[in-house]
Design a protein around this motif. Structure first.
Motif, PDB file in Angstrom:
ATOM      1  N   SER A 171      -6.721   6.242   6.079  1.00 34.46           N
ATOM      2  CA  SER A 171      -8.110   6.256   6.526  1.00 34.46           C
ATOM      3  C   SER A 171      -8.131   6.092   8.042  1.00 34.46           C
ATOM      4  O   SER A 171      -7.163   5.600   8.640  1.00 34.46           O
ATOM      5  CB  SER A 171      -8.887   5.132   5.848  1.00 34.46           C
ATOM      6  OG  SER A 171      -8.333   3.877   6.206  1.00 34.46           O
ATOM      7  N   GLU A 172      -9.233   6.449   8.659  1.00 36.77           N
ATOM      8  CA  GLU A 172      -9.308   6.356  10.116  1.00 36.77           C
ATOM      9  C   GLU A 172      -9.077   4.937  10.602  1.00 36.77           C
ATOM     10  O   GLU A 172      -8.384   4.716  11.593  1.00 36.77           O
ATOM     11  CB  GLU A 172     -10.665   6.881  10.589  1.00 36.77           C
ATOM     12  CG  GLU A 172     -10.796   8.382  10.523  1.00 36.77           C
ATOM     13  CD  GLU A 172     -12.009   8.899  11.265  1.00 36.77           C
ATOM     14  OE1 GLU A 172     -12.170  10.121  11.381  1.00 36.77           O
ATOM     15  OE2 GLU A 172     -12.803   8.055  11.733  1.00 36.77           O
ATOM     16  N   ARG A 173      -9.637   3.984   9.906  1.00 35.70           N
ATOM     17  CA  ARG A 173      -9.500   2.591  10.332  1.00 35.70           C
ATOM     18  C   ARG A 173      -8.047   2.128  10.296  1.00 35.70           C
ATOM     19  O   ARG A 173      -7.650   1.246  11.033  1.00 35.70           O
ATOM     20  CB  ARG A 173     -10.355   1.677   9.457  1.00 35.70           C
ATOM     21  CG  ARG A 173     -11.834   1.731   9.781  1.00 35.70           C
ATOM     22  CD  ARG A 173     -12.591   0.671   9.012  1.00 35.70           C
ATOM     23  NE  ARG A 173     -12.135  -0.669   9.344  1.00 35.70           N
ATOM     24  CZ  ARG A 173     -12.576  -1.761   8.728  1.00 35.70           C
ATOM     25  NH1 ARG A 173     -13.449  -1.664   7.749  1.00 35.70           N
ATOM     26  NH2 ARG A 173     -12.136  -2.946   9.087  1.00 35.70           N
ATOM     27  N   ALA A 174      -7.266   2.704   9.400  1.00 41.17           N
ATOM     28  CA  ALA A 174      -5.860   2.303   9.266  1.00 41.17           C
ATOM     29  C   ALA A 174      -4.949   3.099  10.186  1.00 41.17           C
ATOM     30  O   ALA A 174      -3.782   2.721  10.364  1.00 41.17           O
ATOM     31  CB  ALA A 174      -5.411   2.482   7.823  1.00 41.17           C
ATOM     32  N   PHE A 175      -5.455   4.194  10.761  1.00 41.19           N
ATOM     33  CA  PHE A 175      -4.559   5.116  11.455  1.00 41.19           C
ATOM     34  C   PHE A 175      -4.810   5.215  12.957  1.00 41.19           C
ATOM     35  O   PHE A 175      -3.853   5.196  13.745  1.00 41.19           O
ATOM     36  CB  PHE A 175      -4.707   6.505  10.817  1.00 41.19           C
ATOM     37  CG  PHE A 175      -3.654   7.485  11.243  1.00 41.19           C
ATOM     38  CD1 PHE A 175      -3.883   8.349  12.302  1.00 41.19           C
ATOM     39  CD2 PHE A 175      -2.433   7.531  10.595  1.00 41.19           C
ATOM     40  CE1 PHE A 175      -2.909   9.258  12.705  1.00 41.19           C
ATOM     41  CE2 PHE A 175      -1.456   8.440  10.985  1.00 41.19           C
ATOM     42  CZ  PHE A 175      -1.700   9.304  12.039  1.00 41.19           C
ATOM     43  N   ILE A 176      -6.082   5.331  13.338  1.00 40.24           N
ATOM     44  CA  ILE A 176      -6.388   5.598  14.741  1.00 40.24           C
ATOM     45  C   ILE A 176      -5.990   4.399  15.601  1.00 40.24           C
ATOM     46  O   ILE A 176      -6.425   3.270  15.370  1.00 40.24           O
ATOM     47  CB  ILE A 176      -7.868   5.953  14.909  1.00 40.24           C
ATOM     48  CG1 ILE A 176      -8.158   7.282  14.199  1.00 40.24           C
ATOM     49  CG2 ILE A 176      -8.231   6.062  16.383  1.00 40.24           C
ATOM     50  CD1 ILE A 176      -9.605   7.695  14.224  1.00 40.24           C
ATOM     51  N   GLY A 177      -5.174   4.669  16.587  1.00 38.45           N
ATOM     52  CA  GLY A 177      -4.708   3.621  17.492  1.00 38.45           C
ATOM     53  C   GLY A 177      -3.570   2.784  16.943  1.00 38.45           C
ATOM     54  O   GLY A 177      -3.090   1.856  17.617  1.00 38.45           O
TER      55      GLY A 177
ATOM     56  N   ILE B  89      11.378   1.840  -3.643  1.00 34.80           N
ATOM     57  CA  ILE B  89       9.967   2.170  -3.461  1.00 34.80           C
ATOM     58  C   ILE B  89       9.728   2.207  -1.955  1.00 34.80           C
ATOM     59  O   ILE B  89      10.078   1.254  -1.248  1.00 34.80           O
ATOM     60  CB  ILE B  89       9.048   1.137  -4.128  1.00 34.80           C
ATOM     61  CG1 ILE B  89       9.299   1.092  -5.632  1.00 34.80           C
ATOM     62  CG2 ILE B  89       7.580   1.478  -3.850  1.00 34.80           C
ATOM     63  CD1 ILE B  89       8.547   0.008  -6.363  1.00 34.80           C
ATOM     64  N   TYR B  90       9.147   3.273  -1.484  1.00 32.57           N
ATOM     65  CA  TYR B  90       8.890   3.448  -0.059  1.00 32.57           C
ATOM     66  C   TYR B  90       7.415   3.194   0.228  1.00 32.57           C
ATOM     67  O   TYR B  90       6.532   3.764  -0.419  1.00 32.57           O
ATOM     68  CB  TYR B  90       9.289   4.851   0.386  1.00 32.57           C
ATOM     69  CG  TYR B  90      10.778   5.006   0.532  1.00 32.57           C
ATOM     70  CD1 TYR B  90      11.616   5.028  -0.579  1.00 32.57           C
ATOM     71  CD2 TYR B  90      11.372   5.079   1.788  1.00 32.57           C
ATOM     72  CE1 TYR B  90      12.991   5.128  -0.454  1.00 32.57           C
ATOM     73  CE2 TYR B  90      12.755   5.193   1.933  1.00 32.57           C
ATOM     74  CZ  TYR B  90      13.550   5.219   0.805  1.00 32.57           C
ATOM     75  OH  TYR B  90      14.920   5.319   0.942  1.00 32.57           O
ATOM     76  N   TYR B  91       7.197   2.327   1.207  1.00 33.28           N
ATOM     77  CA  TYR B  91       5.855   1.920   1.581  1.00 33.28           C
ATOM     78  C   TYR B  91       5.513   2.366   2.998  1.00 33.28           C
ATOM     79  O   TYR B  91       6.339   2.293   3.913  1.00 33.28           O
ATOM     80  CB  TYR B  91       5.715   0.404   1.522  1.00 33.28           C
ATOM     81  CG  TYR B  91       5.911  -0.206   0.167  1.00 33.28           C
ATOM     82  CD1 TYR B  91       7.167  -0.632  -0.255  1.00 33.28           C
ATOM     83  CD2 TYR B  91       4.839  -0.362  -0.710  1.00 33.28           C
ATOM     84  CE1 TYR B  91       7.360  -1.197  -1.504  1.00 33.28           C
ATOM     85  CE2 TYR B  91       5.013  -0.930  -1.961  1.00 33.28           C
ATOM     86  CZ  TYR B  91       6.272  -1.343  -2.343  1.00 33.28           C
ATOM     87  OH  TYR B  91       6.445  -1.906  -3.585  1.00 33.28           O
ATOM     88  N   CYS B  92       4.265   2.770   3.160  1.00 29.69           N
ATOM     89  CA  CYS B  92       3.714   3.092   4.457  1.00 29.69           C
ATOM     90  C   CYS B  92       2.905   1.885   4.934  1.00 29.69           C
ATOM     91  O   CYS B  92       2.260   1.198   4.124  1.00 29.69           O
ATOM     92  CB  CYS B  92       2.825   4.316   4.293  1.00 29.69           C
ATOM     93  SG  CYS B  92       1.860   4.780   5.712  1.00 29.69           S
ATOM     94  N   ALA B  93       2.936   1.628   6.236  1.00 31.35           N
ATOM     95  CA  ALA B  93       2.199   0.496   6.777  1.00 31.35           C
ATOM     96  C   ALA B  93       1.690   0.815   8.179  1.00 31.35           C
ATOM     97  O   ALA B  93       2.233   1.697   8.854  1.00 31.35           O
ATOM     98  CB  ALA B  93       3.093  -0.739   6.820  1.00 31.35           C
ATOM     99  N   SER B  94       0.673   0.103   8.587  1.00 28.13           N
ATOM    100  CA  SER B  94       0.132   0.338   9.927  1.00 28.13           C
ATOM    101  C   SER B  94      -0.291  -0.964  10.589  1.00 28.13           C
ATOM    102  O   SER B  94      -0.594  -1.962   9.914  1.00 28.13           O
ATOM    103  CB  SER B  94      -1.071   1.296   9.863  1.00 28.13           C
ATOM    104  OG  SER B  94      -2.217   0.671   9.327  1.00 28.13           O
ATOM    105  N   VAL B  95      -0.296  -0.945  11.909  1.00 30.30           N
ATOM    106  CA  VAL B  95      -0.747  -2.091  12.687  1.00 30.30           C
ATOM    107  C   VAL B  95      -1.152  -1.623  14.083  1.00 30.30           C
ATOM    108  O   VAL B  95      -0.548  -0.710  14.637  1.00 30.30           O
ATOM    109  CB  VAL B  95       0.357  -3.171  12.782  1.00 30.30           C
ATOM    110  CG1 VAL B  95       1.579  -2.641  13.521  1.00 30.30           C
ATOM    111  CG2 VAL B  95      -0.166  -4.424  13.456  1.00 30.30           C
ATOM    112  N   ILE B  96      -2.171  -2.270  14.621  1.00 28.81           N
ATOM    113  CA  ILE B  96      -2.543  -2.056  16.014  1.00 28.81           C
ATOM    114  C   ILE B  96      -2.077  -3.287  16.768  1.00 28.81           C
ATOM    115  O   ILE B  96      -2.523  -4.400  16.480  1.00 28.81           O
ATOM    116  CB  ILE B  96      -4.065  -1.863  16.173  1.00 28.81           C
ATOM    117  CG1 ILE B  96      -4.519  -0.597  15.453  1.00 28.81           C
ATOM    118  CG2 ILE B  96      -4.441  -1.787  17.653  1.00 28.81           C
ATOM    119  CD1 ILE B  96      -6.010  -0.369  15.457  1.00 28.81           C
TER     120      ILE B  96
END
Length: 127
Positions: free
Chosen positions: A25-31, A93-100
């Motif tokens: 989602s945009e909130r999880a991805f942008i920046g 199991i492969y996980y995707c993660a995000s952080v700003i």
């Protein structure tokens, strides 16, 4: 809404290639810096690769360096993990993660540093 959805995991043979994707989602991805982690049965979650928001810097774990490539398409809010020369020990199991991060130049590699997580996709490599 924060959402990360991995796809592409399946059963393959040793030596095969596979590409995982993670739609965010945009909130999880942008920046955000985007990372891939994996967890094998009975083992702790381990870092695989990370890519910065501007798509100018990546870090890969030694165990996958030269075989796995992380990339992102900021127009599609999607991050990819291209996996080549797969080995049975890549089964997980492969996980995707995000952080700003506060400092955009800092690339985290610890799972504790990532905020948003997907549900994971199973990759099984047979010998």
């Amino acid at each position: 809404q924060v959402q990360l959805v991995e796809a592409g995991g399946r059963l393959v043979q040793a030596g095969d290639s596979l590409r995982l994707s993670c739609a965010a989602s945009e909130r999880a991805f942008i920046g955000a810096h985007m990372g891939w982690f994996r967890q094998a049965p009975g083992k702790e979650r381990e870092f695989v690769a990370v890519i910065n928001w501007s798509d100018t810097d990546t870090v890969e774990a030694d165990s996958v360096k030269g075989r796995f490539v992380i990339s992102r398409d900021n127009a599609k809010n999607t991050v990819y993990l291209e996996m080549n020369s797969l080995k049975p020990e890549d089964t997980a199991i492969y996980y995707c993660a995000s952080v700003i991060t506060e400092d955009p130049r800092y690339l985290p590699t610890s799972s504790d540093e990532f905020v948003n997580w997907g549900q994971g996709t199973q990759v099984t490599v047979s010998s």
